[in-house]
Design an enzyme around this catalytic site. Sequence first.
Site, PDB file in Angstrom:
ATOM      1  N   LYS A  54      55.580  96.557  22.619  1.00 34.52           N
ATOM      2  CA  LYS A  54      54.987  95.801  23.528  1.00 34.52           C
ATOM      3  C   LYS A  54      55.443  96.053  25.263  1.00 34.52           C
ATOM      4  O   LYS A  54      55.645  95.182  26.587  1.00 34.52           O
ATOM      5  CB  LYS A  54      55.952  94.373  23.763  1.00 34.52           C
ATOM      6  CG  LYS A  54      56.929  94.046  21.702  1.00 34.52           C
ATOM      7  CD  LYS A  54      54.541  94.244  21.486  1.00 34.52           C
ATOM      8  CE  LYS A  54      53.725  93.786  21.393  1.00 34.52           C
ATOM      9  NZ  LYS A  54      52.607  93.586  20.847  1.00 34.52           N
ATOM     10  N   HIS A 115      55.767 104.554  19.236  1.00 43.28           N
ATOM     11  CA  HIS A 115      57.026 104.262  20.107  1.00 43.28           C
ATOM     12  C   HIS A 115      58.308 104.591  19.415  1.00 43.28           C
ATOM     13  O   HIS A 115      59.811 104.238  19.469  1.00 43.28           O
ATOM     14  CB  HIS A 115      57.081 103.052  18.720  1.00 43.28           C
ATOM     15  CG  HIS A 115      55.617 101.618  19.500  1.00 43.28           C
ATOM     16  ND1 HIS A 115      55.290 101.615  20.949  1.00 43.28           N
ATOM     17  CD2 HIS A 115      55.215 101.167  18.337  1.00 43.28           C
ATOM     18  CE1 HIS A 115      54.421 101.117  20.957  1.00 43.28           C
ATOM     19  NE2 HIS A 115      54.454 100.055  20.064  1.00 43.28           N
ATOM     20  N   SER A 145      57.536  89.112  24.440  1.00 46.46           N
ATOM     21  CA  SER A 145      56.415  89.798  24.085  1.00 46.46           C
ATOM     22  C   SER A 145      56.528  90.664  22.541  1.00 46.46           C
ATOM     23  O   SER A 145      56.080  90.417  21.402  1.00 46.46           O
ATOM     24  CB  SER A 145      55.711  91.013  24.882  1.00 46.46           C
ATOM     25  OG  SER A 145      54.396  91.232  23.915  1.00 46.46           O
TER      26      SER A 145
END
Length: 302
Positions: A54, A115, A145
């Site tokens: 995010k 990620h 988020s």
Amino acid sequence: MSLEKMRDLHLDGKYLETTEVNGILMTKLISDNWDKIWNFQAKPDDLLIASYAKAGTTWTQEIVDMIQNNGDLLMCQRANTFDRHPFIEWTLPPPLNSGLDLANEMPSPRTLKTHLPAQLLPPSFWKENCKIIYVARNAKDCLVSYYHFSRMNKMVPDPGTWEEYIEAFKAGKVLWGSWYDHVKGWWAKKDQHRILYLFYEDMKEDPKREIQKILKFLEKDITEEVLNKIIYHTSFDVMKHNPMANYTTLPTSIMDHSISPFMRKGMPGDWKNHFTVAQSEEFDKDYQKKMAESTLTFRTEI
Ligand code: PPS
């Protein structure tokens, strides 16, 4: 990833099982596939876009794709973001394609997404000296988020209540682990490797300046006209309506945008609409402790 196959996917509990890989919370599917992920063979001309979840990954992916295609909109709409740039660790059960399958099938030069925290990045990326763009976003906006994303995305664990989620985030008990360790871990790597470390807040403040940094890093030259086109087409309002970038082509059984859209607010400072004063103060106190030793600084508003 074939959308037809995705539509056939019957989500059940097994997609939501989590477990740790070297102390970092991951889906069980990723953990079961870990040997292959760790041994992924990067190539010297791979470009990796890395981030904590995010932080502005999709936005950076769109900017990079537009640069690589010299502002050709149709080319950038050739496929969904997740098919244009394989998400290397994301693992789905067969017959669905996992990030590794997509990456291995893709001709070079490839642009890949991850990620993973720096210590879990497959070592071939370091060995091959790949260029990496890391994008970071302030903790409070990332948390907000991520919370809403976890509500709408059926392939990540339910976030629980807002209060519970703040605690889980602070403790790093969310997928891909601690935000604090992630941003610091990649920051520590940036002077030893070819890493462009960007900030979401800077991109929002002055997209032209930040896109120019990416151009320099990628050693690309474009005209002023193309640059302006890229700024426009990668703005939040335009990307929000681009089905190839806003994740709306996924079936609602995977992402339910009526709960919270993937392209949600797209601005720094939305945390103020979520944290109470007491929650914010408590968060800041804990933040100071976790970030005390670091030279890394974030802006929580612009
Ligand atoms: S993911 O699922 O981890 O890949 O998500 P990621 O793309 O990193 O982050 C999603 C958040 O980025 C916002 N976003 C943007 N902000 C500004 N401009 C543009 N063009 C843009 N594109 C995506 C998106 O809205 C998510 O943030 P929130 O705060 O939830 O709106």
